[in-house]
Design a protein around this motif. Structure first.
Motif, mmCIF file in Angstrom:
data_model
loop_
_atom_site.group_PDB
_atom_site.id
_atom_site.type_symbol
_atom_site.label_atom_id
_atom_site.label_comp_id
_atom_site.label_asym_id
_atom_site.label_seq_id
_atom_site.Cartn_x
_atom_site.Cartn_y
_atom_site.Cartn_z
ATOM 1 N N ASN A 1 0.840 -1.210 0.000
ATOM 2 C CA ASN A 1 0.000 0.000 0.000
ATOM 3 C C ASN A 1 0.869 1.252 0.000
ATOM 4 O O ASN A 1 0.582 2.225 -0.698
ATOM 5 C CB ASN A 1 -0.926 0.017 1.224
ATOM 6 C CG ASN A 1 -1.997 -1.053 1.152
ATOM 7 O OD1 ASN A 1 -2.509 -1.338 0.079
ATOM 8 N ND2 ASN A 1 -2.315 -1.655 2.281
ATOM 9 N N ILE A 2 1.944 1.212 0.800
ATOM 10 C CA ILE A 2 2.832 2.384 0.893
ATOM 11 C C ILE A 2 3.682 2.524 -0.360
ATOM 12 O O ILE A 2 3.829 3.627 -0.900
ATOM 13 C CB ILE A 2 3.703 2.283 2.163
ATOM 14 C CG1 ILE A 2 2.827 2.417 3.410
ATOM 15 C CG2 ILE A 2 4.782 3.372 2.168
ATOM 16 C CD1 ILE A 2 3.540 2.224 4.718
ATOM 17 N N THR A 3 4.239 1.415 -0.859
ATOM 18 C CA THR A 3 5.086 1.528 -2.059
ATOM 19 C C THR A 3 4.268 1.979 -3.268
ATOM 20 O O THR A 3 4.742 2.776 -4.084
ATOM 21 C CB THR A 3 5.798 0.186 -2.364
ATOM 22 O OG1 THR A 3 4.840 -0.854 -2.471
ATOM 23 C CG2 THR A 3 6.813 -0.151 -1.279
ATOM 24 N N ARG A 4 3.023 1.518 -3.374
ATOM 25 C CA ARG A 4 2.162 1.967 -4.482
ATOM 26 C C ARG A 4 1.820 3.449 -4.357
ATOM 27 O O ARG A 4 1.738 4.162 -5.359
ATOM 28 C CB ARG A 4 0.877 1.136 -4.525
ATOM 29 C CG ARG A 4 1.091 -0.238 -5.136
ATOM 30 C CD ARG A 4 -0.163 -1.088 -5.050
ATOM 31 N NE ARG A 4 0.037 -2.361 -5.728
ATOM 32 C CZ ARG A 4 -0.548 -3.500 -5.373
ATOM 33 N NH1 ARG A 4 -1.382 -3.524 -4.326
ATOM 34 N NH2 ARG A 4 -0.322 -4.618 -6.037
ATOM 35 N N LYS A 5 1.642 3.908 -3.109
ATOM 36 C CA LYS A 5 1.351 5.335 -2.913
ATOM 37 C C LYS A 5 2.562 6.184 -3.323
ATOM 38 O O LYS A 5 2.417 7.244 -3.938
ATOM 39 C CB LYS A 5 0.971 5.605 -1.449
ATOM 40 C CG LYS A 5 0.523 7.047 -1.232
ATOM 41 C CD LYS A 5 0.002 7.320 0.162
ATOM 42 C CE LYS A 5 -0.428 8.779 0.282
ATOM 43 N NZ LYS A 5 -0.843 9.126 1.655
ATOM 44 N N ILE A 6 3.768 5.717 -2.987
ATOM 45 C CA ILE A 6 4.977 6.450 -3.383
ATOM 46 C C ILE A 6 5.074 6.511 -4.915
ATOM 47 O O ILE A 6 5.387 7.563 -5.490
ATOM 48 C CB ILE A 6 6.239 5.802 -2.776
ATOM 49 C CG1 ILE A 6 6.225 5.972 -1.246
ATOM 50 C CG2 ILE A 6 7.518 6.429 -3.356
ATOM 51 C CD1 ILE A 6 7.282 5.148 -0.523
ATOM 52 N N ARG B 1 2.622 6.476 -6.987
ATOM 53 C CA ARG B 1 1.613 7.461 -7.446
ATOM 54 C C ARG B 1 2.103 8.885 -7.228
ATOM 55 O O ARG B 1 1.954 9.757 -8.080
ATOM 56 C CB ARG B 1 0.280 7.258 -6.709
ATOM 57 C CG ARG B 1 -0.517 6.067 -7.182
ATOM 58 C CD ARG B 1 -1.983 6.155 -6.736
ATOM 59 N NE ARG B 1 -2.149 6.247 -5.284
ATOM 60 C CZ ARG B 1 -2.187 5.193 -4.467
ATOM 61 N NH1 ARG B 1 -2.028 3.966 -4.948
ATOM 62 N NH2 ARG B 1 -2.370 5.356 -3.174
ATOM 63 N N LEU B 2 2.701 9.125 -6.045
ATOM 64 C CA LEU B 2 3.222 10.467 -5.734
ATOM 65 C C LEU B 2 4.335 10.873 -6.692
ATOM 66 O O LEU B 2 4.530 12.054 -6.975
ATOM 67 C CB LEU B 2 3.727 10.514 -4.288
ATOM 68 C CG LEU B 2 2.660 10.452 -3.194
ATOM 69 C CD1 LEU B 2 3.304 10.192 -1.836
ATOM 70 C CD2 LEU B 2 1.849 11.746 -3.155
ATOM 71 N N GLN C 1 4.344 10.277 -9.758
ATOM 72 C CA GLN C 1 3.684 10.637 -11.023
ATOM 73 C C GLN C 1 4.415 10.052 -12.238
ATOM 74 O O GLN C 1 4.604 10.726 -13.246
ATOM 75 C CB GLN C 1 3.575 12.169 -11.140
ATOM 76 C CG GLN C 1 2.759 12.797 -10.027
ATOM 77 C CD GLN C 1 2.867 14.310 -9.984
ATOM 78 O OE1 GLN C 1 2.877 14.956 -11.027
ATOM 79 N NE2 GLN C 1 2.952 14.877 -8.791
ATOM 80 N N THR D 1 3.458 0.492 -12.635
ATOM 81 C CA THR D 1 2.988 1.709 -13.321
ATOM 82 C C THR D 1 3.267 1.655 -14.824
ATOM 83 O O THR D 1 2.791 2.508 -15.573
ATOM 84 C CB THR D 1 3.687 2.964 -12.755
ATOM 85 O OG1 THR D 1 5.076 2.955 -13.154
ATOM 86 C CG2 THR D 1 3.568 3.067 -11.247
ATOM 87 N N THR E 1 11.497 11.671 -6.147
ATOM 88 C CA THR E 1 10.548 11.326 -5.078
ATOM 89 C C THR E 1 11.326 10.418 -4.137
ATOM 90 O O THR E 1 11.604 9.265 -4.462
ATOM 91 C CB THR E 1 9.298 10.640 -5.652
ATOM 92 O OG1 THR E 1 8.782 11.439 -6.726
ATOM 93 C CG2 THR E 1 8.232 10.470 -4.581
ATOM 94 N N MET F 1 4.473 12.969 2.134
ATOM 95 C CA MET F 1 3.987 11.785 2.851
ATOM 96 C C MET F 1 4.845 11.513 4.082
ATOM 97 O O MET F 1 6.071 11.567 4.002
ATOM 98 C CB MET F 1 4.057 10.571 1.904
ATOM 99 C CG MET F 1 3.527 9.267 2.465
ATOM 100 S SD MET F 1 3.795 7.948 1.220
ATOM 101 C CE MET F 1 3.113 6.547 2.065
#
Length: 255
Positions: A15-20, A22-23, A25, A49, A127, A164
């Motif tokens: 969940n965290i690695t996928r959010k990173i 996404r952040l 971009q 991605t 990022t 984050m």
């Protein structure tokens, strides 16, 4: 197992690695350089991605895991076994734009950021996961306790935002401190290399003795006369001077 000497703390929570990811971009066809992938937690999220990933890993123990991931990635993952401090990212990117996305090893995070901010390779974006204390130093403003040389160099060359917060329990093994992700994009008015070199000299002197007035800390560079040239009070201290003020001091010293 993480090596303390390498500053390793692995991020395996999808969940965290996928959010990173996404952040960051990044997406289909983008080239991403990742430093310190370890067992490949963030690498997997980046590959999801559609990005092409070049992973730079110093620790050969992770090669079997990463090679397995590369086989499954069908050419989208390239692995380099080397120390990122000495890596030629421009060559790895092949002259094309590349994004840097990493959970950076704690012991080299700041050095790598300065390399990417001031070196010949300018990432399309960065990022990056740091210790929270380092992240706060990157985005600090004049007058903040965390404001220093890192803030000046980062904000002169990039637009930086803390995007984050990540608690210790997200990592294996859990570090003793909190972490945070910073997203940086290059500024359109990024100074030329010779201006940046002068800025590094001036900020090293000013923040090397941050409790002293600029007339003292900058004495070897011109002190009071240098401050007068740009209209900065010589009794001011480094932590009160804006990014623009430091650039003016660097330009005056270079002239």
């Amino acid at each position: 197992m993480a090596k303390k000497s390498f500053g390793q703390h692995f991020l395996l929570d999808l969940n965290i690695t996928r959010k990173i990811a996404r952040l960051a971009q990044v997406g289909e066809g983008d080239h991403v350089i990742e430093v310190g992938p370890g067992p490949g937690g963030l690498t997997r999220a980046l590959l999801e991605t559609g990005a092409r990933v070049t992973a730079i890993e110093k620790d050969p123990r992770f090669l079997p895991l990463l090679e397995e991931l590369a086989l499954a990635a069908d050419g989208a993952l390239t692995i380099r076994v080397e120390d990122a401090l000495g890596a030629d990212e421009a060559a790895l990117a092949g002259g094309a734009p590349a994004h840097v996305v990493s959970n950076l090893p704690y012991n080299v995070g700041t050095a790598l950021l300065i390399k990417w901010l001031t070196g010949t390779f300018t990432p399309a974006s960065m990022t990056l996961m740091f210790q929270k204390e380092v992240a706060e130093r990157i985005i600090a403003r004049p007058g903040d306790d965390a404001y220093g040389r890192l803030a000046v160099l980062a904000q002169t060359t990039a637009n930086a935002a803390l995007v984050m917060d990540v608690g210790p329990r997200a990592f294996t093994p859990p570090p003793k401190v909190s972490s945070a992700v910073v997203h940086l994009t290059p500024r359109a008015d990024r100074p030329a290399p010779e201006r940046l070199a002068a800025l590094q000299t001036v900020t090293a002197a000013a923040f090397g003795q941050r409790r002293k007035m600029l007339r003292s800390s900058l004495k070897v560079l011109g002190g009071e006369a240098l401050c007068a040239k740009v209209g900065i009070a010589p009794e001011a201290r480094a932590e009160t001077i804006s990014v623009e003020g430091f650039l003016a001091l660097a330009d005056a010293w270079r002239a």
